[in-house]
Write a protein that holds these residues in place. Structure first.
Motif, short mmCIF file in Angstrom:
data_model
loop_
_atom_site.label_atom_id
_atom_site.label_comp_id
_atom_site.label_asym_id
_atom_site.label_seq_id
_atom_site.Cartn_x
_atom_site.Cartn_y
_atom_site.Cartn_z
N CYS A 1 -34.48 -77.72 10.66
CA CYS A 1 -34.44 -76.36 10.45
C CYS A 1 -35.12 -75.46 11.39
O CYS A 1 -34.59 -74.57 11.97
N GLN A 2 -36.12 -76.03 11.97
CA GLN A 2 -36.92 -75.31 13.09
C GLN A 2 -36.01 -74.99 14.23
O GLN A 2 -35.77 -73.98 14.74
N LYS A 3 -35.30 -76.23 14.31
CA LYS A 3 -34.34 -76.17 15.64
C LYS A 3 -33.25 -75.31 15.37
O LYS A 3 -32.90 -74.40 16.39
N LYS A 4 -32.68 -75.26 14.33
CA LYS A 4 -31.50 -74.46 13.89
C LYS A 4 -31.86 -72.79 13.92
O LYS A 4 -31.28 -71.84 14.28
N LEU A 5 -33.31 -72.60 13.52
CA LEU A 5 -33.57 -71.31 13.39
C LEU A 5 -34.42 -70.98 14.81
O LEU A 5 -34.48 -69.77 14.87
N ARG A 6 -34.31 -71.80 15.73
CA ARG A 6 -34.87 -71.81 17.03
C ARG A 6 -36.35 -71.08 16.91
O ARG A 6 -36.84 -70.24 17.53
N LEU A 7 -37.08 -71.76 15.96
CA LEU A 7 -38.36 -71.58 15.85
C LEU A 7 -39.43 -72.27 16.82
O LEU A 7 -39.02 -73.41 17.19
N PRO A 8 -40.48 -71.86 17.41
CA PRO A 8 -41.13 -72.63 18.31
C PRO A 8 -41.90 -73.82 17.36
O PRO A 8 -42.49 -73.99 16.46
N GLN A 9 -41.63 -75.10 17.82
CA GLN A 9 -42.16 -76.24 17.22
C GLN A 9 -43.39 -76.79 17.99
O GLN A 9 -43.72 -76.79 18.96
#
Length: 155
Positions: free
Chosen positions: A144-152
């Motif tokens: 979901c971080q990737k889908k939401l383009r959140l910094p990982q």
């Protein structure tokens, strides 16, 4: 006993005075096959009905209640209020922890006991003997971080 299996569960049931009836065996088999899925009683029932159309929902509930009373399974309730069942891993003294994604609802397990020092502190400061604990981290999973383009983190 280091590995949870149908044989080890049969032994635990027999030691407690219960038989592993065909209905109980079928329920345990679903729990073993779907160990990582955190199934509700209704979901277990629907899976069982495919192979065993004669099994009733009440039988599934009674079996899960017996397994929970014998500490073979844990009943876990997440944010949605639905009771789900987890097999107790015999290699761990305590219940395992969960990572619950607030975006997609995925549940991951953490099998290390992360609260050993906290338990010792609670026991010494509050004179309270800790027998078990449950911990669920609420957050956003990697997908979901990737889908939401959140910094990982840690990448």
């Amino acid at each position: 006993m280091t590995e949870l299996s149908l044989l080890s569960i049969r032994k635990q049931l027999q030691e407690a005075g219960f038989k592993l009836t065909p209905q109980r065996e079928a329920t345990v088999s679903v729990l073993l096959e779907k160990e990582k899925e955190h199934l509700s009683a209704e979901e277990i029932f629907l899976l069982l009905r495919k192979k065993h159309p004669d099994i009733g929902l009440a039988t599934v509930y009674r079996t899960l209640e017996i397994l929970t009373d014998l500490n073979i399974t844990y009943k876990v309730v997440f944010e949605d209020g639905l009771s789900r069942y987890d097999l107790r891993r015999t290699s761990n003294e305590h219940f395992h922890h969960h990572l619950l994604c607030i975006e997609c609802g995925n549940i991951e397990e953490i099998h290390e006991d992360l609260l050993g020092d906290v338990e010792k502190d609670v026991e010494s400061r509050y004179h309270f003997i800790v027998k078990d604990h449950r911990l669920t981290f609420h957050g956003i999973c990697r997908d979901c971080q990737k889908k939401l383009r959140l910094p990982q983190k840690n990448e």
